[in-house]
Scaffold this active site. Structure first.
Site, PDB file in Angstrom:
ATOM      1  N   TYR A 289     -16.693   8.388 -18.927  1.00  0.00           N
ATOM      2  CA  TYR A 289     -17.095   7.070 -18.465  1.00  0.00           C
ATOM      3  C   TYR A 289     -18.258   7.196 -17.473  1.00  0.00           C
ATOM      4  O   TYR A 289     -18.198   8.007 -16.546  1.00  0.00           O
ATOM      5  CB  TYR A 289     -15.877   6.409 -17.825  1.00  0.00           C
ATOM      6  CG  TYR A 289     -16.140   5.043 -17.256  1.00  0.00           C
ATOM      7  CD1 TYR A 289     -16.484   3.986 -18.090  1.00  0.00           C
ATOM      8  CD2 TYR A 289     -16.039   4.808 -15.899  1.00  0.00           C
ATOM      9  CE1 TYR A 289     -16.715   2.731 -17.566  1.00  0.00           C
ATOM     10  CE2 TYR A 289     -16.271   3.556 -15.364  1.00  0.00           C
ATOM     11  CZ  TYR A 289     -16.616   2.520 -16.205  1.00  0.00           C
ATOM     12  OH  TYR A 289     -16.846   1.273 -15.685  1.00  0.00           O
TER      13      TYR A 289
ATOM     14  N   ASP B  88      -8.510  11.000 -18.677  1.00  0.00           N
ATOM     15  CA  ASP B  88      -8.648   9.555 -18.729  1.00  0.00           C
ATOM     16  C   ASP B  88      -8.276   9.130 -20.153  1.00  0.00           C
ATOM     17  O   ASP B  88      -9.005   9.402 -21.106  1.00  0.00           O
ATOM     18  CB  ASP B  88     -10.099   9.192 -18.392  1.00  0.00           C
ATOM     19  CG  ASP B  88     -10.359   7.700 -18.369  1.00  0.00           C
ATOM     20  OD1 ASP B  88      -9.659   6.964 -19.091  1.00  0.00           O
ATOM     21  OD2 ASP B  88     -11.281   7.262 -17.652  1.00  0.00           O
TER      22      ASP B  88
ATOM     23  N   LYS C 294      -8.737  -2.370 -19.481  1.00  0.00           N
ATOM     24  CA  LYS C 294      -9.061  -2.338 -20.900  1.00  0.00           C
ATOM     25  C   LYS C 294      -7.801  -2.663 -21.741  1.00  0.00           C
ATOM     26  O   LYS C 294      -7.374  -3.790 -21.758  1.00  0.00           O
ATOM     27  CB  LYS C 294      -9.672  -0.990 -21.263  1.00  0.00           C
ATOM     28  CG  LYS C 294     -10.714  -0.491 -20.240  1.00  0.00           C
ATOM     29  CD  LYS C 294     -11.921  -1.398 -20.093  1.00  0.00           C
ATOM     30  CE  LYS C 294     -12.743  -1.113 -18.842  1.00  0.00           C
ATOM     31  NZ  LYS C 294     -13.177   0.254 -18.647  1.00  0.00           N
TER      32      LYS C 294
ATOM     33  N   ARG D 218       0.817  -1.224   0.000  1.00  0.00           N
ATOM     34  CA  ARG D 218       0.000   0.000   0.000  1.00  0.00           C
ATOM     35  C   ARG D 218       0.849   1.273   0.000  1.00  0.00           C
ATOM     36  O   ARG D 218       0.325   2.375  -0.107  1.00  0.00           O
ATOM     37  CB  ARG D 218      -0.996  -0.009   1.171  1.00  0.00           C
ATOM     38  CG  ARG D 218      -2.048   1.080   1.054  1.00  0.00           C
ATOM     39  CD  ARG D 218      -3.235   0.843   1.976  1.00  0.00           C
ATOM     40  NE  ARG D 218      -2.831   0.472   3.313  1.00  0.00           N
ATOM     41  CZ  ARG D 218      -2.419   1.339   4.230  1.00  0.00           C
ATOM     42  NH1 ARG D 218      -2.366   2.622   3.982  1.00  0.00           N
ATOM     43  NH2 ARG D 218      -2.058   0.905   5.427  1.00  0.00           N
TER      44      ARG D 218
HETATM   45  C1  LIG Z   1     -13.637   1.006 -17.567  1.00  0.00           C
HETATM   46  C2  LIG Z   1     -13.316   2.437 -17.531  1.00  0.00           C
HETATM   47  C3  LIG Z   1     -13.068   3.104 -16.317  1.00  0.00           C
HETATM   48  C4  LIG Z   1     -13.180   2.415 -14.975  1.00  0.00           C
HETATM   49  O1  LIG Z   1     -12.183   1.476 -14.810  1.00  0.00           O
HETATM   50  P1  LIG Z   1     -12.300   0.187 -13.847  1.00  0.00           P
HETATM   51  O2  LIG Z   1     -11.009  -0.496 -14.056  1.00  0.00           O
HETATM   52  O3  LIG Z   1     -13.507  -0.583 -14.271  1.00  0.00           O
HETATM   53  O4  LIG Z   1     -12.476   0.733 -12.459  1.00  0.00           O
HETATM   54  C5  LIG Z   1     -12.708   4.435 -16.388  1.00  0.00           C
HETATM   55  N1  LIG Z   1     -12.631   5.084 -17.554  1.00  0.00           N
HETATM   56  C6  LIG Z   1     -12.871   4.483 -18.727  1.00  0.00           C
HETATM   57  C7  LIG Z   1     -12.758   5.255 -19.994  1.00  0.00           C
HETATM   58  C8  LIG Z   1     -13.225   3.143 -18.763  1.00  0.00           C
HETATM   59  O5  LIG Z   1     -13.477   2.554 -19.938  1.00  0.00           O
END
Ligand SMILES: *Cc1c(COP(=O)(O)O)cnc(C)c1O
Length: 374
Positions: free
Chosen positions: A94, A166, A191, A40
């Site tokens: 998202y 993001d 992803k 952590r």
């Molecule tokens: C899936 C996703 C998230 C969230 O991510 P997790 O790993 O599911 O917490 C955030 N932003 C985008 C663009 C995503 O596709």
């Protein structure tokens, strides 16, 4: 500097083996060491080796690996926002991030505004004395609209706001927001970085200076990742560039094929020259336009039966894996939004979001065509 393909394959860290040994220990000797190693504290070997690689790929200095993309987002936002502050976010982000802001931030008395994705005039108009953060996402989910990252970063700098993006949809292979002036880059590693639909993690890449600010919050919120998943990420990252290149090239071909199909009403893909922000996309995305695209059928009532007729392409949530997957955002990723919110964003019930995989392009297009023509 080595090219992205080489950066993906090789690590900065030197070990006797080609791969990093998995250190499962959560306890480490501390006498004589100037740092307390602890998962952590985000400083164990298996965490650091992937953070190093992601920093190289994103042209950042320091970073963190988290147990989900959402943990990365929460930690970043709650580092830079406190009670009484204000944040501006683009509308098309998202769905989970929208929920985080709308459901949790009122509890902390943090104010927020969602603005249209490309309206820089609007961005400046929405900035208040207590605004601290600008947050965006490009290409957006699910309509693949493009935010001009350089323009947003310039406004953020002018008003001394922390800029966070993001970068999940583009991946570090295609887009590097730090080089365009952004302060913090976030990935849902679940992803493209993981890429095989079998890992859930997040990453945050930033400067040395901001890392010092984020670190205490990251420790306090506790979203760290275990070493076995780190090891699988190290393995996944070696093929990141080659996967994303193939996914992007396939997506471009699928977009062109769908656009030419009389049963398709509309295709959303930043690589198409008639995409409203194609020029901005071409300026800030390198080597392709990513593996994500969306489209609408001419006959909305055919949407569900079309999904049922697919035989290769898997109707599944999530994205960025080697398998081509498809989902209907209105009943899945964006089901949490009200019909009015969806309508405002342009997410119709006939919209389908395709995450293009690495299969042979003829098999992908062949499956779409057979499902479209029945
Ligand atoms: C899936 C996703 C998230 C969230 O991510 P997790 O790993 O599911 O917490 C955030 N932003 C985008 C663009 C995503 O596709």
């Amino acid at each position: 500097m080595y090219s992205k393909n080489t950066q993906c394959v090789h690590s900065k860290q030197q070990f006797d083996g080609v791969n990093t040994p998995v250190y499962t220990s959560t306890a480490y000797r501390y006498i004589g060491s100037n740092e307390i190693l602890y998962p952590r504290n985000y400083n164990t070997v298996n965490q650091k080796v992937i953070v190093d690689k992601l920093c190289t790929l994103e042209q950042g200095e320091e970073g963190f690996i988290f147990s989900s993309g959402t943990a990365a987002i929460t930690t970043a936002l709650l580092t830079f926002l406190k009670s009484g502050d204000h944040i501006i976010l683009s509308k098309e982000i998202y769905g989970g991030t929208v929920k985080l802001v709308e459901e949790e931030f009122p509890k902390f008395n943090i104010a927020f505004d969602f603005i249209s994705n490309h309206d820089m005039v609007d961005l400046e108009a929405k900035i208040q004395d207590n605004t601290k953060v600008v947050y965006t996402e490009t290409p957006s989910n699910p309509l693949l609209s493009i935010v001009d990252l350089q323009a947003v970063a310039a406004v953020a700098k002018k008003h001394q706001l922390v800029s966070i993006v993001d970068n999940t949809f583009a991946s570090p292979i295609i887009q590097n927001p730090i080089a365009l002036g952004f302060d913090v880059v976030i990935h849902s590693g679940t992803k493209y970085l993981g890429g095989h639909h079998d890992l859930c993690f997040g990453a945050l890449i930033t400067s040395k200076e901001l890392r010092e600010k984020i670190y205490p919050s990251a420790v306090n919120y506790g979203g760290s990742l275990n070493p076995l998943d780190c090891y699988l990420i190290e393995r996944s990252l070696k093929t990141l560039a080659i996967r994303v290149e193939k996914q992007s090239a396939n997506a471009m071909k699928v977009a062109v094929a769908l656009q030419g199909n009389p049963l398709i009403a509309k295709v959303y893909y930043p690589g198409l020259t008639d995409h409203p922000n194609h020029q901005v996309a071409a300026k800030q995305m390198k080597g392709g336009f990513g593996g994500m695209l969306s489209f609408e059928l001419k006959e909305p009532e055919q949407t569900v039966s079309f999904l049922n007729r697919l035989s290769l392409i898997i109707p599944a949530l999530s994205l960025g894996g080697v398998e081509t997957t498809i989902c209907q955002p209105s009943t899945s990723s964006h089901a949490g939004l009200s019909p009015k919110e969806r309508e405002e964003q342009g997410i119709t019930d006939s919209l389908l979001r395709l995450s293009v995989g690495i299969e042979d392009i003829n098999d992908i297009i062949g499956d779409l065509n057979q499902a479209l023509t029945v």
